[in-house]
Write an enzyme that holds these catalytic residues in place. Structure first.
Site, PDB file in Angstrom:
ATOM      1  N   LEU A 225      21.773  37.086  25.821  1.00 63.56           N
ATOM      2  CA  LEU A 225      21.754  38.210  24.790  1.00 63.56           C
ATOM      3  C   LEU A 225      20.612  39.368  24.741  1.00 63.56           C
ATOM      4  O   LEU A 225      20.178  39.849  23.669  1.00 63.56           O
ATOM      5  CB  LEU A 225      21.694  37.723  23.583  1.00 63.56           C
TER       6      LEU A 225
ATOM      7  N   LYS B 129      33.125  27.225  37.858  1.00 57.65           N
ATOM      8  CA  LYS B 129      32.129  28.363  38.666  1.00 57.65           C
ATOM      9  C   LYS B 129      32.396  29.702  38.143  1.00 57.65           C
ATOM     10  O   LYS B 129      31.572  30.417  37.668  1.00 57.65           O
ATOM     11  CB  LYS B 129      32.005  28.325  40.192  1.00 57.65           C
TER      12      LYS B 129
ATOM     13  N   ASP C  52      22.949  28.910  60.867  1.00 58.20           N
ATOM     14  CA  ASP C  52      23.265  30.445  60.709  1.00 58.20           C
ATOM     15  C   ASP C  52      23.876  30.949  61.994  1.00 58.20           C
ATOM     16  O   ASP C  52      23.527  30.383  63.061  1.00 58.20           O
ATOM     17  CB  ASP C  52      22.180  31.252  59.962  1.00 58.20           C
TER      18      ASP C  52
ATOM     19  N   LYS D 278      30.657  40.587  42.110  1.00 60.28           N
ATOM     20  CA  LYS D 278      31.833  40.372  43.100  1.00 60.28           C
ATOM     21  C   LYS D 278      32.669  38.929  42.553  1.00 60.28           C
ATOM     22  O   LYS D 278      33.871  39.016  42.517  1.00 60.28           O
ATOM     23  CB  LYS D 278      31.309  39.812  44.645  1.00 60.28           C
TER      24      LYS D 278
ATOM     25  N   CYS E 283      26.288  38.106  42.830  1.00 53.85           N
ATOM     26  CA  CYS E 283      27.286  37.118  42.360  1.00 53.85           C
ATOM     27  C   CYS E 283      28.072  37.863  41.210  1.00 53.85           C
ATOM     28  O   CYS E 283      29.358  37.789  41.422  1.00 53.85           O
ATOM     29  CB  CYS E 283      26.444  35.680  41.729  1.00 53.85           C
TER      30      CYS E 283
HETATM   31  N1  LIG Z   1      22.882  33.889  45.688  1.00 56.33           N
HETATM   32  C1  LIG Z   1      23.107  33.470  44.687  1.00 56.33           C
HETATM   33  O1  LIG Z   1      22.458  33.361  43.473  1.00 56.33           O
HETATM   34  C2  LIG Z   1      24.258  32.371  44.505  1.00 56.33           C
HETATM   35  C3  LIG Z   1      24.547  31.696  43.561  1.00 56.33           C
HETATM   36  C4  LIG Z   1      25.473  30.497  43.399  1.00 56.33           C
HETATM   37  C5  LIG Z   1      26.636  30.769  44.226  1.00 56.33           C
HETATM   38  N2  LIG Z   1      26.564  31.736  45.377  1.00 56.33           N
HETATM   39  C6  LIG Z   1      27.501  31.610  46.213  1.00 56.33           C
HETATM   40  O2  LIG Z   1      26.937  31.003  47.459  1.00 56.33           O
HETATM   41  C7  LIG Z   1      27.370  31.790  48.587  1.00 56.33           C
HETATM   42  C8  LIG Z   1      26.391  31.861  49.546  1.00 56.33           C
HETATM   43  O3  LIG Z   1      25.408  33.083  49.039  1.00 56.33           O
HETATM   44  P1  LIG Z   1      24.254  33.431  49.359  1.00 56.33           P
HETATM   45  O4  LIG Z   1      23.647  34.476  48.298  1.00 56.33           O
HETATM   46  O5  LIG Z   1      23.419  32.383  49.817  1.00 56.33           O
HETATM   47  O6  LIG Z   1      24.686  34.306  50.599  1.00 56.33           O
HETATM   48  P2  LIG Z   1      23.923  34.878  51.820  1.00 56.33           P
HETATM   49  O7  LIG Z   1      24.684  36.045  52.003  1.00 56.33           O
HETATM   50  O8  LIG Z   1      22.580  35.268  51.451  1.00 56.33           O
HETATM   51  O9  LIG Z   1      23.794  34.187  52.925  1.00 56.33           O
HETATM   52  C9  LIG Z   1      24.884  33.550  53.704  1.00 56.33           C
HETATM   53  C10 LIG Z   1      24.642  33.234  55.116  1.00 56.33           C
HETATM   54  O10 LIG Z   1      25.816  32.488  55.837  1.00 56.33           O
HETATM   55  C11 LIG Z   1      25.664  33.012  56.886  1.00 56.33           C
HETATM   56  N3  LIG Z   1      26.954  32.832  57.888  1.00 56.33           N
HETATM   57  C12 LIG Z   1      27.981  33.583  57.835  1.00 56.33           C
HETATM   58  N4  LIG Z   1      28.781  33.144  58.444  1.00 56.33           N
HETATM   59  C13 LIG Z   1      28.409  31.906  59.101  1.00 56.33           C
HETATM   60  C14 LIG Z   1      28.850  30.603  59.901  1.00 56.33           C
HETATM   61  N5  LIG Z   1      30.197  30.623  60.341  1.00 56.33           N
HETATM   62  N6  LIG Z   1      28.054  29.601  60.178  1.00 56.33           N
HETATM   63  C15 LIG Z   1      26.969  29.578  59.507  1.00 56.33           C
HETATM   64  N7  LIG Z   1      26.337  30.405  58.776  1.00 56.33           N
HETATM   65  C16 LIG Z   1      27.144  31.717  58.418  1.00 56.33           C
HETATM   66  C17 LIG Z   1      25.042  34.485  57.204  1.00 56.33           C
HETATM   67  O11 LIG Z   1      24.788  35.023  58.251  1.00 56.33           O
HETATM   68  C18 LIG Z   1      23.971  34.221  56.012  1.00 56.33           C
HETATM   69  O12 LIG Z   1      22.960  34.309  56.383  1.00 56.33           O
HETATM   70  C19 LIG Z   1      28.417  32.568  48.094  1.00 56.33           C
HETATM   71  O13 LIG Z   1      29.686  32.219  48.070  1.00 56.33           O
HETATM   72  C20 LIG Z   1      27.926  33.162  46.831  1.00 56.33           C
HETATM   73  O14 LIG Z   1      28.712  33.846  45.943  1.00 56.33           O
HETATM   74  C21 LIG Z   1      25.275  32.311  45.577  1.00 56.33           C
END
Ligand SMILES: NC(=O)c1ccc[n+]([C@@H]2O[C@H](COP(=O)([O-])OP(=O)(O)OC[C@H]3O[C@@H](n4cnc5c(N)ncnc54)[C@H](O)[C@@H]3O)[C@@H](O)[C@H]2O)c1
Length: 444
Positions: A246, A200, A32, A259, A256
């Site tokens: 429902l 997705k 991260d 956005k 999610c």
């Molecule tokens: N949260 C959910 O329930 C969920 C479910 C399915 C899909 N997603 C998708 O998955 C993706 C991540 O979601 P999330 O909820 O885990 O996000 P999040 O914001 O919780 O985590 C993202 C992490 O990525 C880190 N990051 C940013 N730039 C980086 C880099 N260059 N190298 C390494 N780390 C970096 C950030 O610091 C952060 O800790 C999104 O696209 C989201 O839409 C999320």
């Protein structure tokens, strides 16, 4: 042998993916860019609330490394991109973190695969492929492997997926990525990259559609005297429809749906298509969050000076995620109406997001002297809300149940005025000490 796995992003998706692959026997390196986050993880602290995750990380400590260093990740033959893709002002997905990962890949000599788990617009994979090729990284494979986990049950969802979607540009890359999931009993859907990306977005849009649909049915139920819980049960038993998503309420939130819905609408629009249905689904959700205000006004008249307890702030139970939570809209609307807002949540800390709101340590503390209690998130602690203790603590025994969590009859027989979503309305006469109620209308 299990290949080493590199992960970009230690958020919900990155940590759950990393912990679960470690549990399946892989060595996993998670990178991260937030020093604080990486230090916490290295010290054994989990920076987010997700049931089962801390235990899984602890159990697999020896196979997991957390790092700020790019070099530690790029030696892995399979690298998952799990960085955030938040919305931009235009509604498009902000892919800057994704592009940072791609652009920072060094001149790798070994063959490896970049696997996109972040939710991205259709066409992103094609663009990344072109960028990698242009940088002389044609030997770095690319696959789309969208994630469907839900916060609150993320570890279970990852380990027991309904399906795993893999879209790749070559058979070999698809086979490698699909192979990682072999220990899990599931169906692997192999697709081209664009279709994997769309699966997705379409799945999320369909879930949102179901929620907005049942919420509109609930609103019509309120106008006509039907009960949406009974209606949903009767509808959901139809095998062509099924019972999921429902449950009428005050709308979706989270990191999610909001956005991804807007991003798909915007993606369609950028491609020359007006996605009318999705636009309506999103608008219905926005209005739904505000319906609680009308319900409060119906019983309390003007809300200026009224004390309202908000019970639950996280966008759903079992998470501390506040991103796009309906509670934030609701609290802001109440403050704008001049109400005093006292909020409680067992894990989410909204103190930096909600200026002007006071925070309570317990449900009882939140409802003390309140004119109304609003159930915003269906935490277990709120299930027993309709108790003597709560009724005596409140100034007026009004419950607005934004999640249809309580039994209306039970709440009413316990002496509360009860308003659910799409349920038979309670008689106004039951409430003592109210001012002249305002005409019920949706509050903008
Ligand atoms: N949260 C959910 O329930 C969920 C479910 C399915 C899909 N997603 C998708 O998955 C993706 C991540 O979601 P999330 O909820 O885990 O996000 P999040 O914001 O919780 O985590 C993202 C992490 O990525 C880190 N990051 C940013 N730039 C980086 C880099 N260059 N190298 C390494 N780390 C970096 C950030 O610091 C952060 O800790 C999104 O696209 C989201 O839409 C999320």
């Amino acid at each position: 042998m299990n290949p080493k796995i590199g992960i970009f992003g230690a958020g919900w998706v990155g940590l759950v993916t990393g912990a679960c692959f470690a549990e399946l026997g892989h060595e996993v390196v998670i990178r991260d860019v937030l020093a604080e986050r990486v230090e916490a993880l290295q010290a054994g602290r989990v920076p987010l609330h997700e049931p089962g995750l801390a235990e899984l990380l602890e159990r697999n400590r020896e196979r997991l490394t957390f790092t700020l260093e790019l070099d530690d990740v790029v030696t892995a033959p399979v690298m998952f991109v799990c960085v955030g893709t938040p919305p931009t002002y235009s509604g498009d997905a902000d892919l800057s973190a994704v592009w940072t990962v791609v652009d920072q890949l060094p001149a790798l000599e070994e063959r490896s695969i970049l696997v996109m788990k972040s939710t991205v617009p259709v066409g992103t994979g094609e663009k990344v492929r072109t960028a990698l090729d242009a940088r002389g990284l044609a030997h770095v494979g690319y696959a789309s492997n969208p994630e469907f986990l839900a916060e609150g049950s993320a570890v279970h969802d990852f380990m027991h997926p309904d399906r795993v979607v893999v879209g790749a540009f070559t058979e070999a890359d698809a086979t490698t990525v699909a192979g990682l999931y072999e220990p899990l009993e599931t169906t692997v859907v192999r697709a081209d990259v664009a279709s994997a990306e769309m699966i997705k977005l379409a799945a999320n849009a369909f879930l949102m559609t179901r929620i907005s649909f049942i919420n509109e049915i609930a609103n019509v139920c309120e106008a006509t005297g039907a009960d949406v819980v009974t209606v949903a049960e009767g509808v959901g038993l139809d095998h062509r429809l099924g019972p999921h998503f429902l449950r009428a309420g005050i709308g979706w939130g989270g990191s999610c749906f909001p956005k991804d819905g807007v991003a798909l609408k915007q993606l369609a629009s950028n491609s020359g298509y007006h996605f009318q249905l999705l636009a309506a689904v999103i608008e219905v959700n926005e209005l739904q969050k505000r319906r609680v205000i009308g319900k409060l006004e119906k019983h309390l008249g003007k809300l200026a000076g009224k004390k309202v307890a908000l019970l639950g702030l996280a966008f759903k139970p079992n998470t501390d995620d506040l991103r796009e939570a309906p509670s934030l809209v609701l609290a802001s609307r109440l403050l704008a109406e001049g109400a005093e807002v006292r909020a409680w949540d067992p894990v989410a800390d909204a103190s930096r997001l909600l200026q002007g709101v006071t925070f309570a340590d317990s449900v009882l503390d939140a409802v003390a002297d309140a004119d109304a209690a609003v159930i915003v998130t269906e935490w277990d602690e709120v299930r027993g809300l309709a108790s003597d203790e709560v009724r005596q603590a409140m100034r007026r025994p009004l419950i607005v149940d934004g999640r249809n969590l309580l039994d209306p009859e039970q709440a009413r027989s316990a002496g509360f005025t009860y308003e659910g979503i799409g349920r038979a309305a309670s008689p106004l006469a039951a409430l003592p000490e109210t001012e002249e109620p305002a005409a019920q209308q949706p509050t903008p």
